[in-house]
Every structure is written in C-alpha cells, then in structure tokens.
Design a protein around this motif. Structure first.
Motif, PDB file in Angstrom:
ATOM      1  N   LEU A 171       0.835  -1.207   0.000  1.00 35.47           N
ATOM      2  CA  LEU A 171       0.000   0.000   0.000  1.00 35.47           C
ATOM      3  C   LEU A 171       0.865   1.250   0.000  1.00 35.47           C
ATOM      4  CD1 LEU A 171      -2.932  -0.893   2.442  1.00 35.47           C
ATOM      5  CD2 LEU A 171      -2.784  -1.186  -0.035  1.00 35.47           C
ATOM      6  N   LEU A 172       1.978   1.192   0.689  1.00 34.99           N
ATOM      7  CA  LEU A 172       2.925   2.313   0.694  1.00 34.99           C
ATOM      8  C   LEU A 172       3.457   2.539  -0.724  1.00 34.99           C
ATOM      9  CD1 LEU A 172       4.166   4.236   2.800  1.00 34.99           C
ATOM     10  CD2 LEU A 172       6.009   2.592   3.088  1.00 34.99           C
ATOM     11  N   ALA A 173       3.762   1.460  -1.417  1.00 38.40           N
ATOM     12  CA  ALA A 173       4.241   1.547  -2.800  1.00 38.40           C
ATOM     13  C   ALA A 173       3.165   2.158  -3.699  1.00 38.40           C
ATOM     14  CB  ALA A 173       4.650   0.163  -3.301  1.00 38.40           C
ATOM     15  N   ILE A 174       1.929   1.685  -3.541  1.00 37.26           N
ATOM     16  CA  ILE A 174       0.820   2.225  -4.340  1.00 37.26           C
ATOM     17  C   ILE A 174       0.633   3.714  -4.041  1.00 37.26           C
ATOM     18  CG2 ILE A 174      -1.691   2.147  -4.665  1.00 37.26           C
ATOM     19  CD1 ILE A 174      -1.442  -0.931  -4.100  1.00 37.26           C
ATOM     20  N   ALA A 175       0.741   4.076  -2.766  1.00 38.30           N
ATOM     21  CA  ALA A 175       0.549   5.473  -2.365  1.00 38.30           C
ATOM     22  C   ALA A 175       1.563   6.392  -3.041  1.00 38.30           C
ATOM     23  CB  ALA A 175       0.645   5.611  -0.846  1.00 38.30           C
ATOM     24  N   VAL A 176       2.838   6.005  -3.054  1.00 37.31           N
ATOM     25  CA  VAL A 176       3.828   6.903  -3.662  1.00 37.31           C
ATOM     26  C   VAL A 176       3.692   6.964  -5.182  1.00 37.31           C
ATOM     27  CG1 VAL A 176       5.474   6.802  -1.760  1.00 37.31           C
ATOM     28  CG2 VAL A 176       5.722   5.208  -3.655  1.00 37.31           C
ATOM     29  N   ILE A 177       3.189   5.896  -5.776  1.00 31.90           N
ATOM     30  CA  ILE A 177       2.913   5.950  -7.222  1.00 31.90           C
ATOM     31  C   ILE A 177       1.817   6.981  -7.492  1.00 31.90           C
ATOM     32  CG2 ILE A 177       1.936   4.680  -9.184  1.00 31.90           C
ATOM     33  CD1 ILE A 177       3.378   2.164  -8.043  1.00 31.90           C
ATOM     34  N   LEU A 178       0.728   6.901  -6.718  1.00 36.03           N
ATOM     35  CA  LEU A 178      -0.419   7.785  -6.946  1.00 36.03           C
ATOM     36  C   LEU A 178      -0.201   9.213  -6.458  1.00 36.03           C
ATOM     37  CD1 LEU A 178      -3.264   5.300  -5.929  1.00 36.03           C
ATOM     38  CD2 LEU A 178      -2.520   5.910  -8.237  1.00 36.03           C
ATOM     39  N   ALA A 179       0.569   9.370  -5.379  1.00 35.93           N
ATOM     40  CA  ALA A 179       0.712  10.702  -4.775  1.00 35.93           C
ATOM     41  C   ALA A 179       1.950  11.454  -5.249  1.00 35.93           C
ATOM     42  CB  ALA A 179       0.738  10.576  -3.251  1.00 35.93           C
ATOM     43  N   TRP A 180       3.006  10.743  -5.629  1.00 34.78           N
ATOM     44  CA  TRP A 180       4.245  11.436  -5.962  1.00 34.78           C
ATOM     45  C   TRP A 180       4.763  11.126  -7.364  1.00 34.78           C
ATOM     46  CZ3 TRP A 180       7.185  10.489  -0.709  1.00 34.78           C
ATOM     47  CH2 TRP A 180       6.553  11.240   0.294  1.00 34.78           C
ATOM     48  N   ILE A 181       4.752   9.866  -7.766  1.00 29.40           N
ATOM     49  CA  ILE A 181       5.350   9.527  -9.061  1.00 29.40           C
ATOM     50  C   ILE A 181       4.491  10.033 -10.224  1.00 29.40           C
ATOM     51  CG2 ILE A 181       6.062   7.642 -10.581  1.00 29.40           C
ATOM     52  CD1 ILE A 181       7.042   6.142  -8.075  1.00 29.40           C
ATOM     53  N   VAL A 182       3.220   9.662 -10.242  1.00 31.05           N
ATOM     54  CA  VAL A 182       2.348  10.126 -11.330  1.00 31.05           C
ATOM     55  C   VAL A 182       2.257  11.655 -11.335  1.00 31.05           C
ATOM     56  CG1 VAL A 182      -0.018  10.121 -12.233  1.00 31.05           C
ATOM     57  CG2 VAL A 182       1.065   7.962 -11.551  1.00 31.05           C
ATOM     58  N   PRO A 183       1.948  12.306 -10.188  1.00 31.05           N
ATOM     59  CA  PRO A 183       1.944  13.776 -10.206  1.00 31.05           C
ATOM     60  C   PRO A 183       3.313  14.368 -10.565  1.00 31.05           C
ATOM     61  CG  PRO A 183       0.766  12.998  -8.282  1.00 31.05           C
ATOM     62  CD  PRO A 183       1.445  11.804  -8.904  1.00 31.05           C
ATOM     63  N   GLY A 184       4.389  13.699 -10.166  1.00 33.63           N
ATOM     64  CA  GLY A 184       5.727  14.188 -10.504  1.00 33.63           C
ATOM     65  C   GLY A 184       5.952  14.260 -12.005  1.00 33.63           C
ATOM     66  N   TYR A 185       5.535  13.214 -12.723  1.00 33.63           N
ATOM     67  CA  TYR A 185       5.668  13.242 -14.185  1.00 33.63           C
ATOM     68  C   TYR A 185       4.744  14.287 -14.801  1.00 33.63           C
ATOM     69  CZ  TYR A 185       8.753   9.198 -14.310  1.00 33.63           C
ATOM     70  OH  TYR A 185       9.833   8.360 -14.147  1.00 33.63           O
ATOM     71  N   LEU A 186       3.544  14.437 -14.235  1.00 33.13           N
ATOM     72  CA  LEU A 186       2.618  15.456 -14.736  1.00 33.13           C
ATOM     73  C   LEU A 186       3.158  16.865 -14.472  1.00 33.13           C
ATOM     74  CD1 LEU A 186      -0.779  13.836 -13.667  1.00 33.13           C
ATOM     75  CD2 LEU A 186       0.193  13.968 -15.979  1.00 33.13           C
ATOM     76  N   LEU A 187       3.761  17.064 -13.302  1.00 40.34           N
ATOM     77  CA  LEU A 187       4.378  18.361 -12.999  1.00 40.34           C
ATOM     78  C   LEU A 187       5.531  18.644 -13.947  1.00 40.34           C
ATOM     79  CD1 LEU A 187       4.432  18.372  -9.092  1.00 40.34           C
ATOM     80  CD2 LEU A 187       3.359  20.102 -10.537  1.00 40.34           C
ATOM     81  N   ARG A 188       6.332  17.632 -14.223  1.00 38.04           N
ATOM     82  CA  ARG A 188       7.452  17.800 -15.151  1.00 38.04           C
ATOM     83  C   ARG A 188       6.948  18.229 -16.523  1.00 38.04           C
ATOM     84  NH1 ARG A 188      11.803  13.137 -15.764  1.00 38.04           N
ATOM     85  NH2 ARG A 188      12.596  14.167 -13.901  1.00 38.04           N
ATOM     86  N   SER A 189       5.882  17.574 -16.980  1.00 34.94           N
ATOM     87  CA  SER A 189       5.300  17.918 -18.278  1.00 34.94           C
ATOM     88  C   SER A 189       4.759  19.350 -18.270  1.00 34.94           C
ATOM     89  CB  SER A 189       4.181  16.926 -18.605  1.00 34.94           C
ATOM     90  OG  SER A 189       3.516  17.308 -19.772  1.00 34.94           O
ATOM     91  N   ARG A 190       4.066  19.715 -17.200  1.00 29.44           N
ATOM     92  CA  ARG A 190       3.507  21.069 -17.089  1.00 29.44           C
ATOM     93  C   ARG A 190       4.624  22.112 -17.035  1.00 29.44           C
ATOM     94  NH1 ARG A 190      -1.016  22.878 -12.607  1.00 29.44           N
ATOM     95  NH2 ARG A 190      -0.751  25.107 -12.855  1.00 29.44           N
ATOM     96  N   PHE A 191       5.679  21.810 -16.315  1.00 31.40           N
ATOM     97  CA  PHE A 191       6.822  22.721 -16.199  1.00 31.40           C
ATOM     98  C   PHE A 191       7.458  22.945 -17.574  1.00 31.40           C
ATOM     99  CE2 PHE A 191      11.405  23.399 -15.606  1.00 31.40           C
ATOM    100  CZ  PHE A 191      11.387  24.531 -14.806  1.00 31.40           C
ATOM    101  N   LYS A 192       7.656  21.850 -18.318  1.00 30.89           N
ATOM    102  CA  LYS A 192       8.263  21.973 -19.661  1.00 30.89           C
ATOM    103  C   LYS A 192       7.383  22.796 -20.579  1.00 30.89           C
ATOM    104  CE  LYS A 192      11.084  17.807 -19.568  1.00 30.89           C
ATOM    105  NZ  LYS A 192      11.242  16.427 -20.059  1.00 30.89           N
TER     106      LYS A 192
END
Length: 195
Positions: A171-192
């Motif tokens: 569940l911890l692994a799922i949480a970081v995928i949903l809360a940090w990894i996916v938003p992190g890639y979306l933030l990177r795309s938005r920043f670019k």
C-alpha cells in the motif's frame, strides 16, 4: 513618509513577480516528487519481498538507509535551485515550510511509534502523514493530481489498518505511485510546457 525608490532591476523583478502570480506560473518541475517517489517505492517493495518471501523484517533498517543519500542529494539540489532563483514568492516559502513540517512530523511520529513498540501502526501513520504535504502542495500549486494523490494516501492509510502488516508495504508503494510519481511526471510535463 518618504517613498522608497526602486532600482531598474528591482522594478523588473517586481513586474516579473506580478506576471508570474497572474499566470500562476511556478518553478515546481516534479523532480523531488519523482526522486522520493522512486526511492520510497524501491524501499517499500524490498520490504514486502523480504517480509513476505523470506519472513524477515531485518532488512527494514538497511533498505531505508537509501533515504540518507537521498536527503543529502535533496539538500544540495535545493541549495543550487535557490541560488539560481531570481525571485521567491510568499507561496514558495509556504510550500517549503509545508514539507519542513512533514519531515518534523514524520521524525517525531517515528520516535513515538518506535518507543511505543506498536510497529503495526507505523505504515498507517506514515501513509496518513504523506497525505498532508501532498494535499497542501496541490492547493498551493493549484494542481489537482497532488490533491487526488493525498486522498489516495488517506484511504490507503485506513485500509492498511485492516490487513496484515506485510501487505501495508505494498500500500505504501501504491501510495507513492499515486501521490508522488504520477503527479511528478505530470508536474514535469507542465513545467516543460510553461517554460
């Protein structure tokens, strides 16, 4: 009262600051979300494999040592980033303090839980803590994926109370995928796209 006169550079900085605020432009590129997301994902999966397949939580203390060089890297990264920033907004300060509070709360909670001897509550507490800075960051950055990720953390924290501890690492692994990894890639795309 005498009016303060601005230098040409100060005037330009003020104008740039106002334009950035009006456009809701931000310097968050998702890098640290991705960094911490991947580090926590690796640690969580390693703990699950160790506990489930080898019936050992002994690796727990060793695997999580991976966070030490990550903290050192983060400090260097943030120092360089701050040095290169032309101007810093009030929202930037609040954003940084949200994460400082998270680190302090995590440290204090870890000591309290360790002292209590109730290790089964560690992952539910950490999951619920993950939600706080993630949600507030989503509010500050006006970025819905972070808010959704925070709600996922809180739901997973509740779920983790009703399953064997070994599965809470997943569940911890799922949480970081949903809360940090996916938003992190979306933030990177938005920043670019914005820069």
């Amino acid at each position: 009262m005498q009016e303060q006169e601005f230098s040409p550079q100060q005037s330009l900085n003020l104008i740039e600051s106002m334009i950035n605020k009006a456009r809701n432009r931000f310097s968050e590129n998702g890098h640290l979300y991705l960094l911490w997301g991947w580090v926590i994902l690796v640690c969580s999966i390693a703990n699950f494999i160790s506990a489930y397949f080898f019936n050992s939580l002994e690796t727990l203390k060793y695997v999580w040592m991976l966070t030490v060089p990550t903290v050192i890297y983060q400090m260097i990264y943030l120092a360089r980033k701050e040095k290169n920033e032309k101007l810093k907004t009030y929202a930037d300060d609040i954003y940084n303090y949200v994460w400082v509070v998270f680190v302090i709360m995590g440290f204090v909670s870890g000591i309290i839980l360790g002292k209590s001897g109730n290790t089964s509550l560690f992952n539910p507490v950490i999951l619920s803590l993950y939600g706080m800075p993630t949600f507030l960051s989503g509010v500050i950055l006006r970025f819905t994926p972070l808010k959704i990720g925070a709600f996922c953390c809180w739901v997973l924290a509740l779920v983790s109370m009703f399953i064997p501890m070994v599965f809470s690492f997943l569940l911890l692994a799922i949480a970081v995928i949903l809360a940090w990894i996916v938003p992190g890639y979306l933030l990177r795309s938005r920043f670019k796209n914005q820069n």
